[in-house]
Enzyme design. Structure first.
Site, PDB file in Angstrom:
ATOM      1  N   LYS A  11       0.721   2.741  -2.822  1.00  0.00           N
ATOM      2  CA  LYS A  11      -0.516   2.475  -2.890  1.00  0.00           C
ATOM      3  C   LYS A  11      -1.188   3.721  -3.915  1.00  0.00           C
ATOM      4  O   LYS A  11      -0.713   4.711  -4.133  1.00  0.00           O
ATOM      5  CB  LYS A  11      -1.112   2.452  -1.633  1.00  0.00           C
TER       6      LYS A  11
ATOM      7  N   ASP B 230      -1.773   6.178   7.202  1.00  0.00           N
ATOM      8  CA  ASP B 230      -1.674   5.420   6.077  1.00  0.00           C
ATOM      9  C   ASP B 230      -0.811   4.071   6.522  1.00  0.00           C
ATOM     10  O   ASP B 230      -0.686   3.283   5.725  1.00  0.00           O
ATOM     11  CB  ASP B 230      -0.923   5.993   4.977  1.00  0.00           C
TER      12      ASP B 230
END
Length: 303
Positions: free
Chosen positions: A13, A142
């Site tokens: 990401k 995350d």
């Protein structure tokens, strides 16, 4: 037929923005961040076979013991509510690592999320989505994002994830420095400098009339204090801008920097010129939720 093997991609990401809203009562930072999946991935192969759990990797920088998030995720999913005597055994995981370490790209978290989903399928545990999310959040802030993928907003510690409309496709040029940045250090530097005046980068994604145009402003509150310690990160952003990037940013707490391009040809040209200048460059693209979501049915998972 019993499933014996499973191969899964754990996508990286970037943070399109990262805003620190203040301190929580527990002393942690309250965040609002826009996360975006990119087409850069680790490959994890799960094999059911007799014997104790094993984690295998050819990368000598990666611990293969109980400190690894893959190991911790595997333990968490088999020890979940109602699992009773289920043990972490008769399973091996082989990791091919492509996502750079300590670069703010979420490689370890992506691997953890992939592990939760893969073992849930192999063992036919049928874990409820809310339980899977809770396990992911316990592993790291995350990790829940990688159960969703695409474009999403994170609140709280970044672990309260809400899907957004996927952004238009961008080509992404990543610059990876030779050093990593500790997440803990980055937040400490922010705390020690927050009373000072910092110039922030306020780029805006060129989304036109998109409903997200007012949401995605390219601001990373960790960027200024990190650049104070590592001037090269600021120089990398400048190099991407000069190479024609429509928007640039530091991902997470660093150390990687990304530039967004609408045209593959321009991104490829920029990547080539930056490589010639001695930068460590990776060329990739953004991916939508359908292409990356781990708990959906598509061909990134094979048996």
């Amino acid at each position: 037929m019993t499933r014996k093997n499973l191969r899964i991609r754990a996508y990286a990401k970037i943070n399109l923005n990262l805003r620190i809203l203040g301190l929580r009562r527990d002393g942690m930072h309250e965040l609002r961040t826009i996360l975006q999946t990119i087409d850069l991935y680790d490959t994890l192969t799960f094999q059911q076979r007799l014997g104790p759990f094993k984690l295998l990797s050819a990368n000598s920088e990666i611990p293969t013991d109980k400190t690894n998030l893959i190991w911790r995720a595997a333990k968490a999913i088999v020890s979940g509510p109602g699992r009773g005597g289920d043990r972490l055994n008769n399973l091996s995981v082989s990791l091919i690592k492509r996502i750079p370490l300590r670069a703010g790209l979420g490689g370890g978290s992506a691997d953890a999320a992939a592990t939760l989903v893969a073992i849930d399928r192999l063992r036919k545990l049928k874990t409820r989505p809310e339980v899977l999310h809770a396990l992911a959040a316990d592993l790291g802030a995350d990790v829940p994002f990688f159960l969703v993928g695409g474009t999403a907003v994170g609140f709280g510690l970044g672990d309260e994830i809400y899907p957004l409309i996927d952004l238009p496709k961008y080509w992404v040029v990543l610059l990876i420095p030779s050093f990593g940045v500790s997440t803990g250090d980055a937040y400490n530097w922010y705390d020690s400098a927050k009373s000072q005046s910092h110039r922030r980068s306020h780029g805006v994604l060129p989304l036109g009339n998109s409903a997200l145009a007012h949401v995605v402003k390219m601001v990373n509150d960790l960027e200024a204090p990190v650049i104070e310690r590592f001037e090269s990160i600021g120089k990398m952003k400048m190099a991407l801008e000069q190479a024609g990037a429509m928007a640039t940013g530091m991902s997470g707490s660093g150390s990687s920097v990304f530039g967004l391009f609408r045209s593959h040809a321009r991104a490829k040209k920029a990547a080539a010129s930056l490589t010639k200048s001695g930068q460590h460059v990776m060329l990739t693209r953004t991916l939508d939720r359908k292409s990356t979501r781990l708990n959906s049915s598509h061909d990134q998972i094979s048996y």
